[in-house]
Write a protein that holds these residues in place. Structure first.
Motif, PDB file in Angstrom:
ATOM      1  N   LYS A   1       0.832  -1.206   0.000  1.00 44.05           N
ATOM      2  CA  LYS A   1       0.000   0.000   0.000  1.00 44.05           C
ATOM      3  C   LYS A   1       0.866   1.256   0.000  1.00 44.05           C
ATOM      4  CE  LYS A   1      -4.388   0.943   2.173  1.00 44.05           C
ATOM      5  NZ  LYS A   1      -5.257   0.757   3.304  1.00 44.05           N
ATOM      6  N   ALA A   2       1.959   1.231   0.744  1.00 39.14           N
ATOM      7  CA  ALA A   2       2.872   2.370   0.799  1.00 39.14           C
ATOM      8  C   ALA A   2       3.515   2.609  -0.567  1.00 39.14           C
ATOM      9  CB  ALA A   2       3.941   2.145   1.863  1.00 39.14           C
ATOM     10  N   VAL A   3       3.892   1.536  -1.262  1.00 37.01           N
ATOM     11  CA  VAL A   3       4.477   1.682  -2.598  1.00 37.01           C
ATOM     12  C   VAL A   3       3.484   2.360  -3.525  1.00 37.01           C
ATOM     13  CG1 VAL A   3       5.222   0.400  -4.659  1.00 37.01           C
ATOM     14  CG2 VAL A   3       6.144  -0.207  -2.418  1.00 37.01           C
ATOM     15  N   LYS A   4       2.243   1.894  -3.525  1.00 37.29           N
ATOM     16  CA  LYS A   4       1.225   2.495  -4.397  1.00 37.29           C
ATOM     17  C   LYS A   4       0.993   3.958  -4.053  1.00 37.29           C
ATOM     18  CE  LYS A   4      -2.550   0.188  -5.498  1.00 37.29           C
ATOM     19  NZ  LYS A   4      -3.726  -0.694  -5.417  1.00 37.29           N
ATOM     20  N   SER A   5       0.884   4.265  -2.797  1.00 38.13           N
ATOM     21  CA  SER A   5       0.626   5.633  -2.376  1.00 38.13           C
ATOM     22  C   SER A   5       1.770   6.559  -2.789  1.00 38.13           C
ATOM     23  CB  SER A   5       0.437   5.677  -0.860  1.00 38.13           C
ATOM     24  OG  SER A   5       0.281   6.992  -0.418  1.00 38.13           O
ATOM     25  N   ASN A   6       2.993   6.153  -2.511  1.00 38.79           N
ATOM     26  CA  ASN A   6       4.146   6.975  -2.880  1.00 38.79           C
ATOM     27  C   ASN A   6       4.263   7.133  -4.387  1.00 38.79           C
ATOM     28  OD1 ASN A   6       5.260   7.685  -0.304  1.00 38.79           O
ATOM     29  ND2 ASN A   6       5.864   5.559  -0.083  1.00 38.79           N
ATOM     30  N   LEU A   7       3.986   6.075  -5.125  1.00 37.37           N
ATOM     31  CA  LEU A   7       4.061   6.139  -6.584  1.00 37.37           C
ATOM     32  C   LEU A   7       3.011   7.092  -7.155  1.00 37.37           C
ATOM     33  CD1 LEU A   7       5.151   5.288  -9.320  1.00 37.37           C
ATOM     34  CD2 LEU A   7       3.739   3.207  -9.156  1.00 37.37           C
ATOM     35  N   LYS A   8       1.779   7.030  -6.659  1.00 35.35           N
ATOM     36  CA  LYS A   8       0.733   7.928  -7.157  1.00 35.35           C
ATOM     37  C   LYS A   8       1.078   9.389  -6.894  1.00 35.35           C
ATOM     38  CE  LYS A   8      -2.611   5.355  -5.319  1.00 35.35           C
ATOM     39  NZ  LYS A   8      -3.914   4.888  -4.841  1.00 35.35           N
ATOM     40  N   ILE A   9       1.545   9.674  -5.699  1.00 36.63           N
ATOM     41  CA  ILE A   9       1.914  11.055  -5.362  1.00 36.63           C
ATOM     42  C   ILE A   9       3.071  11.519  -6.244  1.00 36.63           C
ATOM     43  CG2 ILE A   9       2.898  12.524  -3.552  1.00 36.63           C
ATOM     44  CD1 ILE A   9       1.261  10.734  -1.542  1.00 36.63           C
ATOM     45  N   LEU A  10       4.059  10.663  -6.411  1.00 38.25           N
ATOM     46  CA  LEU A  10       5.221  10.999  -7.231  1.00 38.25           C
ATOM     47  C   LEU A  10       4.809  11.263  -8.674  1.00 38.25           C
ATOM     48  CD1 LEU A  10       8.234  11.240  -7.795  1.00 38.25           C
ATOM     49  CD2 LEU A  10       8.387   8.741  -7.713  1.00 38.25           C
ATOM     50  N   LEU A  11       4.017  10.389  -9.247  1.00 39.65           N
ATOM     51  CA  LEU A  11       3.565  10.567 -10.632  1.00 39.65           C
ATOM     52  C   LEU A  11       2.734  11.838 -10.784  1.00 39.65           C
ATOM     53  CD1 LEU A  11       2.681   6.874 -11.522  1.00 39.65           C
ATOM     54  CD2 LEU A  11       4.446   8.271 -12.628  1.00 39.65           C
ATOM     55  N   CYS A  12       1.864  12.094  -9.846  1.00 35.17           N
ATOM     56  CA  CYS A  12       1.027  13.293  -9.896  1.00 35.17           C
ATOM     57  C   CYS A  12       1.894  14.545  -9.906  1.00 35.17           C
ATOM     58  CB  CYS A  12       0.062  13.301  -8.716  1.00 35.17           C
ATOM     59  SG  CYS A  12      -1.037  14.737  -8.663  1.00 35.17           S
ATOM     60  N   HIS A  13       2.891  14.584  -9.053  1.00 34.01           N
ATOM     61  CA  HIS A  13       3.753  15.768  -8.998  1.00 34.01           C
ATOM     62  C   HIS A  13       4.643  15.896 -10.234  1.00 34.01           C
ATOM     63  CE1 HIS A  13       2.285  16.496  -4.995  1.00 34.01           C
ATOM     64  NE2 HIS A  13       2.935  17.642  -5.024  1.00 34.01           N
ATOM     65  N   LEU A  14       5.066  14.770 -10.791  1.00 33.46           N
ATOM     66  CA  LEU A  14       5.832  14.839 -12.039  1.00 33.46           C
ATOM     67  C   LEU A  14       4.966  15.390 -13.171  1.00 33.46           C
ATOM     68  CD1 LEU A  14       7.862  11.502 -11.855  1.00 33.46           C
ATOM     69  CD2 LEU A  14       8.806  13.832 -11.772  1.00 33.46           C
ATOM     70  N   LEU A  15       3.710  14.980 -13.201  1.00 28.81           N
ATOM     71  CA  LEU A  15       2.788  15.511 -14.216  1.00 28.81           C
ATOM     72  C   LEU A  15       2.563  17.003 -14.023  1.00 28.81           C
ATOM     73  CD1 LEU A  15       0.141  12.639 -14.403  1.00 28.81           C
ATOM     74  CD2 LEU A  15       1.706  13.358 -16.234  1.00 28.81           C
ATOM     75  N   LYS A  16       2.324  17.407 -12.801  1.00 23.83           N
ATOM     76  CA  LYS A  16       2.119  18.834 -12.532  1.00 23.83           C
ATOM     77  C   LYS A  16       3.368  19.619 -12.913  1.00 23.83           C
ATOM     78  CE  LYS A  16       0.864  19.086  -8.219  1.00 23.83           C
ATOM     79  NZ  LYS A  16       0.255  19.203  -6.887  1.00 23.83           N
TER      80      LYS A  16
END
Length: 144
Positions: free
Chosen positions: A47-62
């Motif tokens: 769950k931690a991997v998924k959460s960190n990955l989603k946040i990371l991807l979102c910020h890279l997109l922004k």
């Protein structure tokens, strides 16, 4: 050890379980709850991997699609979540396989989150991830 200790005093149950394991008194273990706890630990790590990955991807997109809003805060968040993933992979290298498995579904959620956070139309963000998994994890990579 009584099973109801698990429900009454979780910390005491942990202490007693550790003591029983150290002493090799395996027949006295609360096996069902011990199994459940170990399974939960694995789920929590994933769950931690998924959460960190989603946040990371979102910020890279922004960062990529809203260059006029780039900030140290965004770069800090990108670094923080890369660092967390790096730590997770150092502790449990097998989580890298899980990262690869969930990369695409996490990207799709991050894409929607980026649209909500930026106010940009969802179509601004490509359907296919514009970053390789290697770049996403690269501590020095920032999309331009």
């Amino acid at each position: 050890m009584k099973t109801n200790l698990y429900d009454k005093d979780y910390c005491l149950w942990l202490e007693e379980t550790v003591q029983l394991l150290r002493e090799g008194r395996l027949t006295e273990l609360d096996i069902n709850n011990l199994i459940e706890e170990i399974e939960d630990m694995g789920r929590s790590e994933k769950k931690a991997v998924k959460s960190n990955l989603k946040i990371l991807l979102c910020h890279l997109l922004k960062y990529k699609y809203q260059p006029e809003r780039r900030s140290r805060s965004w770069r800090s968040t990108i670094f923080e979540h890369r660092d967390r993933l790096d730590d997770d992979f150092a502790d449990s290298p097998s989580l890298k396989r899980y990262f690869d498995e969930v990369f695409e579904p996490c990207y799709q959620k991050a894409r929607k989150q980026a649209s909500i956070e930026t106010g940009l139309p969802l179509t601004t963000f490509p359907i296919n991830c514009p970053f390789t998994s290697e770049r996403v994890l690269n501590m020095d990579y920032l999309p331009e």
